[in-house]
Design a protein around this motif. Structure first.
Motif, PDB file in Angstrom:
ATOM      1  N   ILE A   9     -44.764   6.335  33.380  1.00 26.18           N
ATOM      2  CA  ILE A   9     -44.961   5.485  34.553  1.00 26.18           C
ATOM      3  C   ILE A   9     -43.896   4.400  34.550  1.00 26.18           C
ATOM      4  O   ILE A   9     -43.753   3.661  33.573  1.00 26.18           O
ATOM      5  CB  ILE A   9     -46.372   4.848  34.556  1.00 26.18           C
ATOM      6  CG1 ILE A   9     -47.434   5.941  34.500  1.00 26.18           C
ATOM      7  CG2 ILE A   9     -46.558   3.961  35.766  1.00 26.18           C
ATOM      8  CD1 ILE A   9     -48.830   5.430  34.249  1.00 26.18           C
ATOM      9  N   GLY A  10     -43.155   4.298  35.639  1.00 22.08           N
ATOM     10  CA  GLY A  10     -42.105   3.294  35.738  1.00 22.08           C
ATOM     11  C   GLY A  10     -41.042   3.477  34.675  1.00 22.08           C
ATOM     12  O   GLY A  10     -40.558   2.509  34.102  1.00 22.08           O
ATOM     13  N   CYS A  11     -40.670   4.705  34.433  1.00 24.13           N
ATOM     14  CA  CYS A  11     -39.745   5.025  33.350  1.00 24.13           C
ATOM     15  C   CYS A  11     -38.312   4.635  33.713  1.00 24.13           C
ATOM     16  O   CYS A  11     -37.791   5.072  34.734  1.00 24.13           O
ATOM     17  CB  CYS A  11     -39.819   6.525  33.053  1.00 24.13           C
ATOM     18  SG  CYS A  11     -38.827   7.022  31.648  1.00 24.13           S
ATOM     19  N   PRO A  12     -37.651   3.849  32.860  1.00 24.30           N
ATOM     20  CA  PRO A  12     -36.259   3.503  33.130  1.00 24.30           C
ATOM     21  C   PRO A  12     -35.302   4.650  32.809  1.00 24.30           C
ATOM     22  O   PRO A  12     -34.124   4.577  33.117  1.00 24.30           O
ATOM     23  CB  PRO A  12     -36.010   2.310  32.208  1.00 24.30           C
ATOM     24  CG  PRO A  12     -36.965   2.506  31.077  1.00 24.30           C
ATOM     25  CD  PRO A  12     -38.175   3.168  31.680  1.00 24.30           C
ATOM     26  N   GLN A  39     -48.837  19.392  30.615  1.00 25.68           N
ATOM     27  CA  GLN A  39     -48.097  18.925  31.773  1.00 25.68           C
ATOM     28  C   GLN A  39     -47.319  17.647  31.433  1.00 25.68           C
ATOM     29  O   GLN A  39     -47.735  16.884  30.564  1.00 25.68           O
ATOM     30  CB  GLN A  39     -49.048  18.609  32.941  1.00 25.68           C
ATOM     31  CG  GLN A  39     -49.890  19.772  33.389  1.00 25.68           C
ATOM     32  CD  GLN A  39     -49.074  20.846  34.074  1.00 25.68           C
ATOM     33  OE1 GLN A  39     -48.168  20.561  34.823  1.00 25.68           O
ATOM     34  NE2 GLN A  39     -49.389  22.102  33.786  1.00 25.68           N
ATOM     35  N   VAL A  40     -46.238  17.445  32.160  1.00 26.94           N
ATOM     36  CA  VAL A  40     -45.484  16.188  32.114  1.00 26.94           C
ATOM     37  C   VAL A  40     -45.577  15.591  33.501  1.00 26.94           C
ATOM     38  O   VAL A  40     -45.195  16.227  34.485  1.00 26.94           O
ATOM     39  CB  VAL A  40     -44.007  16.422  31.713  1.00 26.94           C
ATOM     40  CG1 VAL A  40     -43.240  15.106  31.773  1.00 26.94           C
ATOM     41  CG2 VAL A  40     -43.912  17.055  30.331  1.00 26.94           C
ATOM     42  N   TYR A  41     -46.105  14.375  33.585  1.00 29.67           N
ATOM     43  CA  TYR A  41     -46.254  13.686  34.861  1.00 29.67           C
ATOM     44  C   TYR A  41     -45.334  12.472  34.863  1.00 29.67           C
ATOM     45  O   TYR A  41     -45.230  11.767  33.859  1.00 29.67           O
ATOM     46  CB  TYR A  41     -47.699  13.197  35.044  1.00 29.67           C
ATOM     47  CG  TYR A  41     -48.721  14.317  35.039  1.00 29.67           C
ATOM     48  CD1 TYR A  41     -49.046  14.977  36.222  1.00 29.67           C
ATOM     49  CD2 TYR A  41     -49.351  14.697  33.870  1.00 29.67           C
ATOM     50  CE1 TYR A  41     -49.986  15.982  36.211  1.00 29.67           C
ATOM     51  CE2 TYR A  41     -50.298  15.704  33.857  1.00 29.67           C
ATOM     52  CZ  TYR A  41     -50.611  16.339  35.024  1.00 29.67           C
ATOM     53  OH  TYR A  41     -51.534  17.349  35.021  1.00 29.67           O
ATOM     54  N   VAL A  42     -44.678  12.216  35.994  1.00 30.78           N
ATOM     55  CA  VAL A  42     -43.814  11.068  36.124  1.00 30.78           C
ATOM     56  C   VAL A  42     -44.205  10.310  37.394  1.00 30.78           C
ATOM     57  O   VAL A  42     -44.294  10.916  38.457  1.00 30.78           O
ATOM     58  CB  VAL A  42     -42.325  11.487  36.189  1.00 30.78           C
ATOM     59  CG1 VAL A  42     -41.438  10.264  36.354  1.00 30.78           C
ATOM     60  CG2 VAL A  42     -41.940  12.274  34.951  1.00 30.78           C
ATOM     61  N   GLY A  43     -44.444   9.022  37.265  1.00 29.14           N
ATOM     62  CA  GLY A  43     -44.801   8.201  38.413  1.00 29.14           C
ATOM     63  C   GLY A  43     -43.857   7.033  38.547  1.00 29.14           C
ATOM     64  O   GLY A  43     -43.456   6.428  37.554  1.00 29.14           O
ATOM     65  N   SER A  44     -43.476   6.741  39.783  1.00 29.36           N
ATOM     66  CA  SER A  44     -42.605   5.589  40.027  1.00 29.36           C
ATOM     67  C   SER A  44     -42.949   4.990  41.379  1.00 29.36           C
ATOM     68  O   SER A  44     -43.609   5.628  42.202  1.00 29.36           O
ATOM     69  CB  SER A  44     -41.128   5.998  39.965  1.00 29.36           C
ATOM     70  OG  SER A  44     -40.837   6.897  41.003  1.00 29.36           O
ATOM     71  N   ALA A  45     -42.492   3.793  41.596  1.00 23.40           N
ATOM     72  CA  ALA A  45     -42.692   3.119  42.877  1.00 23.40           C
ATOM     73  C   ALA A  45     -41.478   2.242  43.147  1.00 23.40           C
ATOM     74  O   ALA A  45     -40.771   1.822  42.234  1.00 23.40           O
ATOM     75  CB  ALA A  45     -43.948   2.263  42.845  1.00 23.40           C
ATOM     76  N   SER A  46     -41.229   1.948  44.411  1.00 27.57           N
ATOM     77  CA  SER A  46     -40.053   1.165  44.765  1.00 27.57           C
ATOM     78  C   SER A  46     -40.164  -0.273  44.282  1.00 27.57           C
ATOM     79  O   SER A  46     -39.156  -0.951  44.163  1.00 27.57           O
ATOM     80  CB  SER A  46     -39.860   1.185  46.282  1.00 27.57           C
ATOM     81  OG  SER A  46     -40.962   0.602  46.924  1.00 27.57           O
ATOM     82  N   THR A  47     -41.362  -0.749  43.994  1.00 26.71           N
ATOM     83  CA  THR A  47     -41.533  -2.137  43.524  1.00 26.71           C
ATOM     84  C   THR A  47     -41.667  -2.212  42.026  1.00 26.71           C
ATOM     85  O   THR A  47     -42.047  -3.218  41.505  1.00 26.71           O
ATOM     86  CB  THR A  47     -42.751  -2.763  44.205  1.00 26.71           C
ATOM     87  OG1 THR A  47     -43.910  -1.989  43.842  1.00 26.71           O
ATOM     88  CG2 THR A  47     -42.596  -2.836  45.692  1.00 26.71           C
TER      89      THR A  47
END
Length: 191
Positions: free
Chosen positions: A163-166, A183-191
């Motif tokens: 989550i929010g991975c740089p 599974q590999v899950y990746v989550g990001s957001a513009s903020t």
């Protein structure tokens, strides 16, 4: 421990201290606290924080309810199986976004090796008569650490959540996580 246990003495959450070294990382400390018993739980999650997190600065204390929220929601989602959530602050995270150490993978690689050892130990101590599903979740720099634990240190878990991975250092694709059937899950957001 008291914060994770909760304020109701008649119905405390089951909390255990798994590791504690207050002098590690120049006094920032290392610790792992679990809500629920990972030796018997059907579902275990391990939460790894990122930049600016440390034991000394209170990541395991009041105001950081990630593990509490995950534990309570997991219990609601699967009432028939026990859940454990491990708050793992077992590595030296960058102190801030201006910490020059944030620009290289050294802390993530060292932390990934420590994380892999601790997560793999969960499989050794788990009751063999009960199957276990382990998910490791990293936030911010913690997600780079999680990726390095899977790709570089042989961490064995069913699922990875970033989550929010740089960015990841050693893992170039989901296949590098070696989550056999997971599974590999990746989550990001513009903020």
């Amino acid at each position: 421990l008291a914060h994770q246990r909760g304020g109701d003495p008649k119905a405390p959450r089951p909390v255990m201290l798994m590791a504690y070294d207050p002098l590690a990382d120049n006094g920032q400390g290392r610790a792992a606290i679990t809500i629920g018993n990972p030796d018997t739980a059907r579902n275990t999650a391990v939460i790894v924080p990122g930049t600016g997190s440390s034991v000394r600065d209170g990541w395991l204390a009041d105001g950081h309810d990630d593990a509490i929220n995950m534990y309570e929601q997991s219990r609601l989602a699967d009432r028939n199986n026990d859940t454990a959530v491990v708050m793992w602050m077992g590595y030296d995270a960058p102190d801030s976004f201006t910490d020059p150490r944030i620009a290289n993978p050294d802390l993530a690689r060292r932390g990934g090796a420590l994380l892999a050892a601790d997560v793999n130990a969960l499989g050794v101590t788990h009751d063999p008569s009960k199957p276990s599903h382990v998910t490791v979740i990293g936030h911010s720099y913690g997600s780079t650490t999680v990726a390095d634990a899977f790709a570089g240190s042989g961490m064995k878990a069913n699922d990875a959540v970033l989550i929010g991975c740089p960015g990841t250092d050693l893992a170039k694709s989901a296949a590098d996580f070696h989550v056999d059937g997971g599974q590999v899950y990746v989550g990001s957001a513009s903020t």
